[in-house]
Structures are given as structure tokens and as C-alpha cells.
Design a protein around this motif. Structure first.
Motif, PDB file in Angstrom:
ATOM      1  N   GLY A  57       0.857  -1.181   0.000  1.00  0.00           N
ATOM      2  CA  GLY A  57       0.000   0.000   0.000  1.00  0.00           C
ATOM      3  C   GLY A  57       0.891   1.227   0.000  1.00  0.00           C
ATOM      4  O   GLY A  57       1.987   1.214  -0.550  1.00  0.00           O
ATOM      5  N   THR A  58       0.466   2.296   0.634  1.00  0.00           N
ATOM      6  CA  THR A  58       1.306   3.484   0.786  1.00  0.00           C
ATOM      7  C   THR A  58       1.917   3.421   2.178  1.00  0.00           C
ATOM      8  O   THR A  58       1.202   3.412   3.171  1.00  0.00           O
ATOM      9  N   ILE A  59       3.239   3.388   2.245  1.00  0.00           N
ATOM     10  CA  ILE A  59       3.915   3.237   3.527  1.00  0.00           C
ATOM     11  C   ILE A  59       3.798   4.506   4.367  1.00  0.00           C
ATOM     12  O   ILE A  59       3.477   5.576   3.854  1.00  0.00           O
ATOM     13  N   LYS A  60       4.106   4.370   5.644  1.00  0.00           N
ATOM     14  CA  LYS A  60       4.083   5.500   6.578  1.00  0.00           C
ATOM     15  C   LYS A  60       4.999   6.600   6.056  1.00  0.00           C
ATOM     16  O   LYS A  60       6.148   6.358   5.701  1.00  0.00           O
ATOM     17  N   HIS A  61       4.471   7.827   6.003  1.00  0.00           N
ATOM     18  CA  HIS A  61       5.257   8.940   5.476  1.00  0.00           C
ATOM     19  C   HIS A  61       4.716  10.268   5.989  1.00  0.00           C
ATOM     20  O   HIS A  61       3.644  10.335   6.572  1.00  0.00           O
ATOM     21  N   GLN A  72     -11.548  12.022   1.036  1.00  0.00           N
ATOM     22  CA  GLN A  72     -11.592  10.572   0.876  1.00  0.00           C
ATOM     23  C   GLN A  72     -12.899  10.156   0.226  1.00  0.00           C
ATOM     24  O   GLN A  72     -13.910  10.824   0.372  1.00  0.00           O
ATOM     25  N   GLY A  73     -12.873   9.011  -0.414  1.00  0.00           N
ATOM     26  CA  GLY A  73     -14.097   8.405  -0.895  1.00  0.00           C
ATOM     27  C   GLY A  73     -14.810   7.735   0.274  1.00  0.00           C
ATOM     28  O   GLY A  73     -14.468   7.936   1.442  1.00  0.00           O
ATOM     29  N   HIS A  74     -15.792   6.903  -0.024  1.00  0.00           N
ATOM     30  CA  HIS A  74     -16.581   6.268   1.034  1.00  0.00           C
ATOM     31  C   HIS A  74     -15.888   5.056   1.660  1.00  0.00           C
ATOM     32  O   HIS A  74     -16.320   4.550   2.688  1.00  0.00           O
ATOM     33  N   ILE A  75     -14.806   4.582   1.049  1.00  0.00           N
ATOM     34  CA  ILE A  75     -14.074   3.442   1.596  1.00  0.00           C
ATOM     35  C   ILE A  75     -12.906   3.958   2.418  1.00  0.00           C
ATOM     36  O   ILE A  75     -12.116   4.756   1.959  1.00  0.00           O
ATOM     37  N   GLY A  76     -12.802   3.509   3.644  1.00  0.00           N
ATOM     38  CA  GLY A  76     -11.710   3.928   4.514  1.00  0.00           C
ATOM     39  C   GLY A  76     -10.369   3.410   4.032  1.00  0.00           C
ATOM     40  O   GLY A  76     -10.268   2.758   2.995  1.00  0.00           O
ATOM     41  N   GLY A  77      -9.353   3.684   4.774  1.00  0.00           N
ATOM     42  CA  GLY A  77      -8.023   3.204   4.421  1.00  0.00           C
ATOM     43  C   GLY A  77      -6.935   4.099   4.972  1.00  0.00           C
ATOM     44  O   GLY A  77      -5.849   3.633   5.276  1.00  0.00           O
ATOM     45  N   ASN A  84       2.446   6.173  18.611  1.00  0.00           N
ATOM     46  CA  ASN A  84       3.042   4.935  18.092  1.00  0.00           C
ATOM     47  C   ASN A  84       2.032   3.876  17.677  1.00  0.00           C
ATOM     48  O   ASN A  84       2.368   2.690  17.591  1.00  0.00           O
ATOM     49  N   THR A  85       0.789   4.278  17.425  1.00  0.00           N
ATOM     50  CA  THR A  85      -0.248   3.353  16.966  1.00  0.00           C
ATOM     51  C   THR A  85      -0.907   3.916  15.715  1.00  0.00           C
ATOM     52  O   THR A  85      -1.237   5.101  15.666  1.00  0.00           O
ATOM     53  N   GLN A  86      -1.094   3.067  14.705  1.00  0.00           N
ATOM     54  CA  GLN A  86      -1.801   3.485  13.502  1.00  0.00           C
ATOM     55  C   GLN A  86      -3.302   3.486  13.796  1.00  0.00           C
ATOM     56  O   GLN A  86      -3.848   2.473  14.240  1.00  0.00           O
ATOM     57  N   ILE A  87      -3.948   4.622  13.552  1.00  0.00           N
ATOM     58  CA  ILE A  87      -5.373   4.761  13.830  1.00  0.00           C
ATOM     59  C   ILE A  87      -6.110   4.980  12.512  1.00  0.00           C
ATOM     60  O   ILE A  87      -5.718   5.827  11.706  1.00  0.00           O
ATOM     61  N   ASP A  88      -7.183   4.202  12.297  1.00  0.00           N
ATOM     62  CA  ASP A  88      -7.997   4.364  11.093  1.00  0.00           C
ATOM     63  C   ASP A  88      -8.754   5.676  11.147  1.00  0.00           C
ATOM     64  O   ASP A  88      -9.310   6.040  12.181  1.00  0.00           O
ATOM     65  N   GLN A 126       2.454  11.792  10.597  1.00  0.00           N
ATOM     66  CA  GLN A 126       2.733  10.648   9.729  1.00  0.00           C
ATOM     67  C   GLN A 126       1.420   9.936   9.420  1.00  0.00           C
ATOM     68  O   GLN A 126       0.546   9.810  10.282  1.00  0.00           O
ATOM     69  N   HIS A 127       1.305   9.459   8.196  1.00  0.00           N
ATOM     70  CA  HIS A 127       0.107   8.754   7.787  1.00  0.00           C
ATOM     71  C   HIS A 127       0.467   7.711   6.739  1.00  0.00           C
ATOM     72  O   HIS A 127       1.572   7.715   6.209  1.00  0.00           O
ATOM     73  N   ARG A 128      -0.476   6.817   6.467  1.00  0.00           N
ATOM     74  CA  ARG A 128      -0.262   5.778   5.460  1.00  0.00           C
ATOM     75  C   ARG A 128      -1.611   5.294   4.959  1.00  0.00           C
ATOM     76  O   ARG A 128      -2.663   5.596   5.553  1.00  0.00           O
ATOM     77  N   VAL A 129      -1.578   4.527   3.880  1.00  0.00           N
ATOM     78  CA  VAL A 129      -2.774   3.871   3.359  1.00  0.00           C
ATOM     79  C   VAL A 129      -2.387   2.417   3.089  1.00  0.00           C
ATOM     80  O   VAL A 129      -1.783   2.115   2.067  1.00  0.00           O
ATOM     81  N   PRO A 130      -2.681   1.523   4.039  1.00  0.00           N
ATOM     82  CA  PRO A 130      -2.322   0.119   3.817  1.00  0.00           C
ATOM     83  C   PRO A 130      -3.227  -0.512   2.763  1.00  0.00           C
ATOM     84  O   PRO A 130      -4.349  -0.060   2.532  1.00  0.00           O
ATOM     85  N   ALA A 131      -2.716  -1.552   2.117  1.00  0.00           N
ATOM     86  CA  ALA A 131      -3.519  -2.301   1.141  1.00  0.00           C
ATOM     87  C   ALA A 131      -4.658  -2.995   1.884  1.00  0.00           C
ATOM     88  O   ALA A 131      -4.499  -3.408   3.025  1.00  0.00           O
TER      89      ALA A 131
END
Length: 177
Positions: A57-61, A72-77, A84-88, A126-131
Motif C-alpha cells: 500500500g502506501t507506507i508510513k510517510h 476521501q471516498g466512502h471506503i476507509g483506508g 506509536n499506533t496506527q489509527i484508522d 505521519q500517515h499511510r494507506v495500507p492495502a
């Protein structure tokens, strides 16, 4: 897209005013120093993956521009790093996401400019979009780059708060990045 971009530009102007005031500066300070010059819009397409664990996906950056406004569209990600925790980030129909850490306002002040010019008063988000298997996911980001030379704002520096960063130009940063 033109109407959307014009509205995001107006929002950017307001955000620059609020950031200036948050730094205890005149509300037009960041605009007066050409921090709000320019805008680019990017469409992002993230397909669904049958096996997302096999894709990055898109790595932390951290973005390398001043402000990013995200629709964003209607699908999260989208995920943001918090303690130190990734939050949706749950998409809200019609909402714009602006990321700022530690502020509850969603704004992306980035290391290139906000963290640097504020001498660490603002921190980069920092943010990311995992697959994922949901999809496809679509988003539009509007960034506000700048062509000026960057360094800590002199009015924020003192003997007790010396500069933490040296001044540099965008081409210098890009070559290093």
C-alpha cells in the motif's frame, strides 16, 4: 475540479491564518511570507487486493509540502500515527481531512515547512494507506507547496528557544530527500 480547487484554496488561506495565530503571530504572517503560493491536486486510486498482506500500500510517510487537504471516498483506508499506533480515519461523506499532531483539527503541517518554520511548535503528522480488500479506494489530495527558502521564523526564536533547524531551499531539500 476547478470549483473544488478554488474552494480548497480559500480553505488553505483560512488555515494559514489560523496557523499564524496559533504561533502568536499576525494572522497574515504565513501568507505575507509566501507560504500559501500555489496548489496542486492529485487523484489517488487504490485497487482492492485479494491478499493485502502481500502488498505494501502506501507506507508510513510525512508529506513534503506545506498543507495537504484530503477528500476521501466512502471506503476507509487512511491511517494516522498517534502515540506509536496506527489509527484508522473513518471517512465522513463530504468531509475534508487535514492532519495535525497533536491538534484535534485535521491538518497536515509537514516537516518541510510547518515543523521547521515553527521550530517544532507544530509536529508533522505521519500517515499511510495500507492495502486492503475493500475497494477500489479513491481520494483527492490538494497540496499547497511553496518555492521560498525555509528556516525557523525569527520571531519565534530566543535565547531559551534557539533554532533547531538550519535554513534551506526547496531544490536543496528535494535533492537530499
Amino acid at each position: 475540479m476547478v470549483d473544488y480547487s478554488n474552494q480548497v484554496m480559500k480553505l488553505g488561506t483560512l488555515l494559514f491564518e489560523l496557523l499564524s495565530e496559533a504561533l502568536s503571530l499576525n494572522s497574515t504572517y504565513l501568507r505575507d511570507t509566501s507560504c500559501d503560493v500555489g496548489q496542486f491536486a492529485f487523484g489517488h486510486y487504490y485497487p482492492s487486493y485479494l491478499e493485502p498482506n502481500l502488498t505494501l500500500g502506501t507506507i508510513k510517510h510525512v508529506d513534503v509540502n506545506f498543507i495537504t487537504v484530503l477528500l476521501q471516498g466512502h471506503i476507509g483506508g487512511l491511517q494516522v500515527l498517534h502515540q506509536n499506533t496506527q489509527i484508522d480515519v473513518t471517512p465522513v461523506p463530504g468531509a475534508l481531512f487535514i492532519i495535525c499532531d497533536p491538534s484535534p483539527i485535521w491538518l497536515i503541517p509537514n516537516i518541510l515547512e510547518c515543523q521547521l518554520i515553527s521550530n517544532d511548535k507544530f509536529k508533522s503528522g505521519q500517515h499511510r494507506v495500507p492495502a486492503n480488500t475493500a475497494g477500489p479506494r479513491v481520494s483527492i489530495s490538494s497540496i499547497h507547496p511553496s518555492s521560498r527558502t525555509y528556516g525557523p521564523i525569527m520571531e519565534l526564536l530566543s535565547e531559551d528557544n534557539p533554532a533547531k533547524y538550519r535554513e534551506f531551499s526547496i531544490p536543496e531539500f528535494t535533492a537530499h530527500y
